[in-house]
Design a protein around this motif. Structure first.
Motif, PDB file in Angstrom:
ATOM      1  N   LEU A 186     -37.566 -46.510 -43.098  1.00 14.08           N
ATOM      2  CA  LEU A 186     -36.537 -45.925 -42.241  1.00 14.08           C
ATOM      3  C   LEU A 186     -35.154 -46.290 -42.775  1.00 14.08           C
ATOM      4  O   LEU A 186     -34.274 -45.438 -42.912  1.00 14.08           O
ATOM      5  CB  LEU A 186     -36.730 -46.451 -40.817  1.00 14.08           C
ATOM      6  CG  LEU A 186     -35.936 -45.815 -39.692  1.00 14.08           C
ATOM      7  CD1 LEU A 186     -36.217 -44.329 -39.584  1.00 14.08           C
ATOM      8  CD2 LEU A 186     -36.269 -46.496 -38.365  1.00 14.08           C
ATOM      9  N   GLU A 187     -34.972 -47.552 -43.104  1.00 15.79           N
ATOM     10  CA  GLU A 187     -33.674 -48.005 -43.633  1.00 15.79           C
ATOM     11  C   GLU A 187     -33.378 -47.314 -44.963  1.00 15.79           C
ATOM     12  O   GLU A 187     -32.256 -46.927 -45.245  1.00 15.79           O
ATOM     13  CB  GLU A 187     -33.665 -49.528 -43.837  1.00 15.79           C
ATOM     14  CG  GLU A 187     -33.843 -50.330 -42.555  1.00 15.79           C
ATOM     15  CD  GLU A 187     -32.601 -50.347 -41.647  1.00 15.79           C
ATOM     16  OE1 GLU A 187     -31.827 -49.359 -41.649  1.00 15.79           O
ATOM     17  OE2 GLU A 187     -32.431 -51.346 -40.914  1.00 15.79           O
ATOM     18  N   ARG A 188     -34.424 -47.145 -45.776  1.00  8.24           N
ATOM     19  CA  ARG A 188     -34.239 -46.612 -47.119  1.00  8.24           C
ATOM     20  C   ARG A 188     -34.014 -45.098 -47.129  1.00  8.24           C
ATOM     21  O   ARG A 188     -33.106 -44.596 -47.770  1.00  8.24           O
ATOM     22  CB  ARG A 188     -35.472 -46.968 -47.969  1.00  8.24           C
ATOM     23  CG  ARG A 188     -35.250 -46.809 -49.455  1.00  8.24           C
ATOM     24  CD  ARG A 188     -36.215 -47.640 -50.312  1.00  8.24           C
ATOM     25  NE  ARG A 188     -37.055 -48.569 -49.571  1.00  8.24           N
ATOM     26  CZ  ARG A 188     -38.390 -48.485 -49.519  1.00  8.24           C
ATOM     27  NH1 ARG A 188     -39.029 -47.502 -50.123  1.00  8.24           N
ATOM     28  NH2 ARG A 188     -39.085 -49.390 -48.845  1.00  8.24           N
ATOM     29  N   PRO A 212     -30.707 -48.349 -33.799  1.00 10.99           N
ATOM     30  CA  PRO A 212     -31.632 -49.489 -33.706  1.00 10.99           C
ATOM     31  C   PRO A 212     -33.042 -49.079 -34.129  1.00 10.99           C
ATOM     32  O   PRO A 212     -33.392 -47.902 -34.079  1.00 10.99           O
ATOM     33  CB  PRO A 212     -31.594 -49.849 -32.220  1.00 10.99           C
ATOM     34  CG  PRO A 212     -31.130 -48.606 -31.529  1.00 10.99           C
ATOM     35  CD  PRO A 212     -30.217 -47.920 -32.479  1.00 10.99           C
ATOM     36  N   LEU A 213     -33.831 -50.043 -34.556  1.00 13.73           N
ATOM     37  CA  LEU A 213     -35.185 -49.768 -35.031  1.00 13.73           C
ATOM     38  C   LEU A 213     -36.164 -49.682 -33.864  1.00 13.73           C
ATOM     39  O   LEU A 213     -36.156 -50.520 -32.963  1.00 13.73           O
ATOM     40  CB  LEU A 213     -35.645 -50.879 -35.979  1.00 13.73           C
ATOM     41  CG  LEU A 213     -34.778 -51.119 -37.214  1.00 13.73           C
ATOM     42  CD1 LEU A 213     -35.343 -52.276 -38.040  1.00 13.73           C
ATOM     43  CD2 LEU A 213     -34.672 -49.851 -38.060  1.00 13.73           C
ATOM     44  N   LEU A 214     -37.016 -48.625 -33.919  1.00  6.97           N
ATOM     45  CA  LEU A 214     -38.093 -48.473 -32.934  1.00  6.97           C
ATOM     46  C   LEU A 214     -39.343 -48.029 -33.677  1.00  6.97           C
ATOM     47  O   LEU A 214     -39.302 -47.052 -34.433  1.00  6.97           O
ATOM     48  CB  LEU A 214     -37.708 -47.406 -31.888  1.00  6.97           C
ATOM     49  CG  LEU A 214     -38.863 -46.826 -31.051  1.00  6.97           C
ATOM     50  CD1 LEU A 214     -39.428 -47.871 -30.080  1.00  6.97           C
ATOM     51  CD2 LEU A 214     -38.414 -45.585 -30.269  1.00  6.97           C
ATOM     52  N   GLY A 252     -39.443 -61.243 -31.871  1.00  2.37           N
ATOM     53  CA  GLY A 252     -38.574 -62.348 -32.270  1.00  2.37           C
ATOM     54  C   GLY A 252     -37.195 -61.851 -32.681  1.00  2.37           C
ATOM     55  O   GLY A 252     -36.233 -62.618 -32.707  1.00  2.37           O
ATOM     56  N   ASN A 253     -37.117 -60.593 -32.972  1.00  4.66           N
ATOM     57  CA  ASN A 253     -35.845 -59.990 -33.371  1.00  4.66           C
ATOM     58  C   ASN A 253     -35.411 -59.072 -32.234  1.00  4.66           C
ATOM     59  O   ASN A 253     -35.910 -57.967 -32.084  1.00  4.66           O
ATOM     60  CB  ASN A 253     -36.048 -59.192 -34.665  1.00  4.66           C
ATOM     61  CG  ASN A 253     -34.750 -58.606 -35.163  1.00  4.66           C
ATOM     62  OD1 ASN A 253     -33.865 -58.283 -34.378  1.00  4.66           O
ATOM     63  ND2 ASN A 253     -34.647 -58.471 -36.468  1.00  4.66           N
ATOM     64  N   LYS A 254     -34.498 -59.535 -31.440  1.00  2.00           N
ATOM     65  CA  LYS A 254     -34.165 -58.862 -30.178  1.00  2.00           C
ATOM     66  C   LYS A 254     -33.673 -57.427 -30.364  1.00  2.00           C
ATOM     67  O   LYS A 254     -33.599 -56.663 -29.416  1.00  2.00           O
ATOM     68  CB  LYS A 254     -33.086 -59.663 -29.437  1.00  2.00           C
ATOM     69  CG  LYS A 254     -33.581 -61.004 -28.940  1.00  2.00           C
ATOM     70  CD  LYS A 254     -34.449 -60.810 -27.709  1.00  2.00           C
ATOM     71  CE  LYS A 254     -35.122 -62.103 -27.280  1.00  2.00           C
ATOM     72  NZ  LYS A 254     -36.338 -61.867 -26.478  1.00  2.00           N
ATOM     73  N   SER A 255     -33.340 -57.074 -31.601  1.00  2.00           N
ATOM     74  CA  SER A 255     -32.785 -55.727 -31.765  1.00  2.00           C
ATOM     75  C   SER A 255     -33.846 -54.704 -32.161  1.00  2.00           C
ATOM     76  O   SER A 255     -33.554 -53.527 -32.301  1.00  2.00           O
ATOM     77  CB  SER A 255     -31.647 -55.743 -32.794  1.00  2.00           C
ATOM     78  OG  SER A 255     -32.167 -55.995 -34.073  1.00  2.00           O
ATOM     79  N   VAL A 256     -35.089 -55.134 -32.349  1.00  2.00           N
ATOM     80  CA  VAL A 256     -36.141 -54.208 -32.767  1.00  2.00           C
ATOM     81  C   VAL A 256     -37.030 -53.864 -31.569  1.00  2.00           C
ATOM     82  O   VAL A 256     -37.378 -54.729 -30.769  1.00  2.00           O
ATOM     83  CB  VAL A 256     -36.982 -54.824 -33.908  1.00  2.00           C
ATOM     84  CG1 VAL A 256     -38.054 -53.860 -34.366  1.00  2.00           C
ATOM     85  CG2 VAL A 256     -36.086 -55.208 -35.079  1.00  2.00           C
ATOM     86  N   SER A 257     -37.384 -52.572 -31.448  1.00  2.00           N
ATOM     87  CA  SER A 257     -38.183 -52.101 -30.307  1.00  2.00           C
ATOM     88  C   SER A 257     -39.524 -51.547 -30.775  1.00  2.00           C
ATOM     89  O   SER A 257     -39.702 -51.209 -31.955  1.00  2.00           O
ATOM     90  CB  SER A 257     -37.418 -51.013 -29.550  1.00  2.00           C
ATOM     91  OG  SER A 257     -36.308 -51.562 -28.868  1.00  2.00           O
TER      92      SER A 257
HETATM   93  C1  LIG Z   1     -33.581 -58.105 -37.124  1.00  2.00           C
HETATM   94  O1  LIG Z   1     -33.906 -56.877 -37.770  1.00  2.00           O
HETATM   95  C2  LIG Z   1     -32.798 -56.303 -38.443  1.00  2.00           C
HETATM   96  C3  LIG Z   1     -33.223 -54.977 -38.984  1.00  2.00           C
HETATM   97  O2  LIG Z   1     -34.346 -55.127 -39.811  1.00  2.00           O
HETATM   98  C4  LIG Z   1     -32.325 -57.234 -39.537  1.00  2.00           C
HETATM   99  O3  LIG Z   1     -31.200 -56.683 -40.160  1.00  2.00           O
HETATM  100  C5  LIG Z   1     -31.983 -58.581 -38.941  1.00  2.00           C
HETATM  101  O4  LIG Z   1     -31.680 -59.484 -39.958  1.00  2.00           O
HETATM  102  C6  LIG Z   1     -33.116 -59.128 -38.146  1.00  2.00           C
HETATM  103  N1  LIG Z   1     -32.731 -60.310 -37.444  1.00  2.00           N
HETATM  104  C7  LIG Z   1     -33.491 -61.380 -37.414  1.00  2.00           C
HETATM  105  C8  LIG Z   1     -32.933 -62.537 -36.634  1.00  2.00           C
HETATM  106  O5  LIG Z   1     -34.562 -61.449 -37.986  1.00  2.00           O
END
Ligand SMILES: *[C@@H]1O[C@H](CO)[C@@H](O)[C@H](O)[C@H]1NC(C)=O
Ligand SMILES: *[C@@H]1O[C@H](CO)[C@@H](O)[C@H](O)[C@H]1NC(C)=O
Ligand SMILES: *[C@@H]1O[C@H](CO)[C@@H](O)[C@H](O)[C@H]1NC(C)=O
Ligand SMILES: *[C@@H]1O[C@H](CO)[C@@H](O)[C@H](O)[C@H]1NC(C)=O
Ligand SMILES: *[C@@H]1O[C@H](CO)[C@@H](O)[C@H](O)[C@H]1NC(C)=O
Ligand SMILES: *[C@@H]1O[C@H](CO)[C@@H](O)[C@H](O)[C@H]1NC(C)=O
Ligand SMILES: *[C@@H]1O[C@H](CO)[C@@H](O)[C@H](O)[C@H]1NC(C)=O
Ligand SMILES: *[C@@H]1O[C@H](CO)[C@@H](O)[C@H](O)[C@H]1NC(C)=O
Length: 653
Positions: free
Chosen positions: A250-252, A262-264, A302-307
């Motif tokens: 997705l990023e690439r 944001p990633l889902l 663990g990565n609050k921004s990923v869904s």
């Molecule tokens: C969370 O995921 C994003 C997107 O892949 C990444 O850029 C970021 O470094 C990650 N954060 C952690 C704390 O792993």
């Protein structure tokens, strides 16, 4: 009758067993909320919102159980439900909108909201989902010039009407109006199929003008360069499905800033659906696989921004004739069970993977924010009851259609079920029978009322059926529609199957290369089998099971009011002696049974039963001469899966 669930009842004496509940009236949803996103986060009222989602499609689950399933979703730690809607159930005939019962999508979303769950709507109109034709109504096949998933006026028009009508039902549930619907998906994995951006843009226009301004739209595709390129739509958030490693793709591959956010992972597979066949086992995750789910969830949560959304959280059932199929030089038919090996099994009960996923989610959310897990209701056993042959299917034929050459099921105005093609031979012919291009899908062949062979497209090379027929012989081809193809990938040569939903006989029937003419055709949709219950007296003796044409059996069982006055418990209904056919309970088509497995019993929800009363069971057995012992039905409290040889096709590959 004594029901043998005494020990299970110990577990059920509890105040927690609060369903079924009537639908609550629409809740006062309060003021509008805002759901948006920036490059790294979904934002609900300005605050980061991590979607911990799971898929459940309401139309595969009895509505009386929706609240139970949703409570269990919330109790597993989910905060969002992803739902497909099945167009073919909402609009079974063109212009006839049916939004009650299991089609009450708005009702389902309201219960979700009451259970503190948000919604992601996946309206298709193509939804794949292992459903007949990916959710398209069969009547689309009869609209002149219509090509599905394509930028053409008849398809866009039908799609617009569908989306607009759906929106009428769920309008007030949009988050812009304070409701639970956060996002709406555009098409479904379109990039696996095509790359016509005019089509997806036109579909987006329909969605944009139908839903409120400010609605978040997204696309969901496989994590390949070509799927993301084909399926992503300018201005629409692009997401992936499959394994979490797809985020890299997705990023690439998504570089247009208007598609980035944001990633889902919109479909993280909790396992997979089952396919009929003697060597296809039931799919469910073992402990190693469950450990993999846990580690992927650790990575995501663990990565609050990923869904993420777990596909499926709860699969449910492809009741009746509603399953889809795959075409891979052979028809691969999804079972009636859509258990999927999911955290909540077909009957809504909690599994090992549910518990493991719940424990994992608990590590990442506020302590105490996940409710306790509701108890599983017990399943009941129903002692064996006799099934009596009542009448041969071919004695119940209605009006026929005459034509020089065979007509497809759709041309005959039929959507699902079986079609019978009859020909009286007027010239001696011999050689192998070709039932049109290829069998669609399983053709049982009779000569003068005797089964002489089966051409089953579930095998790549079904052996030829050779005949030698004289003047006056009666040839019958009994064709079973096993489900329209729901998925094809652009990566395979089978793409044309999407525009070719036709069942029955398509093309000419030949014997030894000679085209047979002058056909008599009977549609057997079996949408209403009450006539079987109404057969009395002498007619019952008409069923002759020494013959080998399909026979209706019927039987009944009583259930006591042991559990409650209002409802009965669920069971798994088995027809142990049966070979292949369908089962109806109190007139409701539960689905298919087939000895080959892996499914060996049908989920019978207590919602279909009459407590303290007689329950009618009708079975259509396609091969009564091959049943193994006495035809009986029985309800199991514990499900068993398994496979058996296909005695109709021992040499098939
Ligand atoms: C969370 O995921 C994003 C997107 O892949 C990444 O850029 C970021 O470094 C990650 N954060 C952690 C704390 O792993
Ligand atoms: C997105 O919004 C969240 C919450 O306000 C903030 O923490 C985050 O930094 C924002 N991301 C970007 C790229 O602006
Ligand atoms: C999309 O529309 C444009 C403008 O009408 C047209 O030139 C183009 O050929 C269309 N593309 C496809 C794939 O149909
Ligand atoms: C959305 O915005 C457009 C123009 O910005 C406006 O014409 C339209 O009425 C709005 N639709 C709704 C449902 O508010
Ligand atoms: C069936 O007939 C075809 C010719 O139409 C022949 O090639 C084939 O060997 C025959 N098969 C059997 C099992 O008789
Ligand atoms: C069926 O056979 C007839 C007579 O040979 C022919 O005219 C017709 O085109 C054939 N139909 C198809 C669909 O092949
Ligand atoms: C039942 O079918 C068998 C096989 O076709 C036939 O021999 C028999 O006479 C039939 N019995 C009756 C009562 O029709
Ligand atoms: C089953 O229920 C029906 C209808 O209430 C009743 O007439 C019948 O006697 C019951 N049969 C048994 C075995 O309890």
């Amino acid at each position: 009758m004594r029901l043998l669930h005494a020990f299970l009842l110990i577990a059920c004496v509890s105040e927690d067993l609060s369903f079924p509940q009537a639908f609550a009236s629409p809740v006062n949803t309060g003021g509008p909320s805002s759901f948006t996103y920036n490059r790294t986060n979904f934002l609900l009222n300005g605050m980061p919102y991590q979607i911990i989602g799971g898929q459940m499609d309401p139309q595969r689950v009895p509505p009386q159980y929706w609240r139970d399933r949703l409570k269990k979703a919330r109790a597993m730690g989910l905060n969002t439900i992803f739902s497909y809607v099945f167009w073919n159930m909402l609009e079974p005939q063109q212009g006839n909108w049916v939004n009650t019962g299991e089609n009450n999508i708005a009702g389902f979303f309201r219960i979700a909201e009451e259970e503190q769950l948000k919604i992601v709507l996946r309206p298709g109109p193509y939804i794949c989902g292992e459903r007949d034709w990916g959710g398209f109504p069969a009547w689309l096949a009869g609209v002149p010039g219509l090509v599905v998933r394509d930028y053409n006026a008849p398809f866009m028009q039908a799609s617009r009407r569908f989306i607009e009508r759906l929106a009428v039902d769920i309008r007030e549930l949009q988050s812009t109006r304070g409701g639970p619907i956060l996002m709406v998906q555009v098409e479904n994995e379109y990039g696996s199929y095509g790359r016509d951006h005019n089509y997806t843009s036109a579909l987006l226009d329909i969605l944009r003008t139908t839903f409120d301004n400010g609605t978040v739209f997204y696309t969901n595709d496989g994590s390949e360069d070509w799927t993301l390129e084909g399926g992503s739509v300018p201005g629409v958030l692009a997401e992936i499905d499959g394994g979490v490693m797809g985020f890299d793709a997705l990023e690439r591959y998504i570089t247009d800033p208007s598609q980035k956010g944001p990633l889902l992972d919109g479909e993280y597979y909790t396992f997979t659906a089952d396919i009929w066949g003697p060597s296809n086992p039931h799919n469910s995750p073992g402990s190693g696989t469950i450990a993999g789910f846990v580690s992927d969830l650790d990575y995501v949560l663990g990565n609050k921004s990923v869904s993420i959304s777990l596909y499926m959280f709860h699969g449910g059932t492809n009741f009746g004739f509603s399953n889809g199929a795959l075409w891979q030089d052979q028809t691969r038919v999804w079972t009636s069970s859509y258990d999927y090996g999911a955290p909540l099994d077909e009957s809504g009960r909690i599994t090992d993977s549910y518990n493991a996923i719940r424990q994992t989610i608990q590590k990442y959310v506020e302590v105490g924010s996940i409710p306790d897990v509701p108890l599983n209701l017990p399943m009941m056993e129903v002692p064996e009851f006799k099934l009596q042959p009542v009448i041969q299917l071919f004695e119940t034929l209605g009006k026929n259609t005459l034509a020089e050459f065979p007509m497809s099921m759709e041309a005959l105005g039929q959507d699902y079920g079986f079609t019978l093609y009859e020909n009286i031979i007027t010239w001696p012919v011999s050689g192998s029978i070709q039932p049109g291009g290829h069998a669609r899908d399983r053709v049982i062949i009779y000569v003068n009322g005797n089964r002489i062979g089966i051409i089953d497209s579930e095998y790549k090379n079904p052996p030829a059926v050779n005949v030698s027929l004289g003047i006056g012989d009666k040839l019958q081809l009994f064709v079973e529609n096993l489900g329209r193809v729901n998925y094809y990938s652009r990566g395979t040569p089978y793409q044309n199957r999407v525009t070719d939903p036709y069942k029955g006989i398509v093309g000419n029937v030949t014997i030894g290369g000679i085209v047979l003419q002058d056909w008599s055709m009977f549609t057997l949709p079996l949408a209403d089998i009450s006539f079987v219950d109404n057969i009395v007296g002498d007619a019952v003796e008409a069923a002759n099971t020494s013959q080998n044409t399909p026979v209706f059996y019927r039987g009944c069982f009583n259930v006591t009011k042991e559990f409650s006055d209002l409802m009965e418990l669920d069971t798994y209904l088995a027809i142990p002696a049966g070979v292949k056919g369908n089962v109806w309970v109190n007139g409701f088509n539960l689905g298919r049974y087939w000895r080959v497995g892996p499914q060996q019993s049908l989920y019978l929800p207590g919602t279909l039963l009459k407590p303290g009363d007689e329950n009618q069971v009708v079975v259509l057995e396609l091969e009564p001469d091959r049943v193994k012992g006495e035809m009986v039905g029985k309800g199991l409290a514990q499900r068993e899966w398994g496979n058996n040889l296909d005695e109709d096709c021992l040499t098939c590959t």
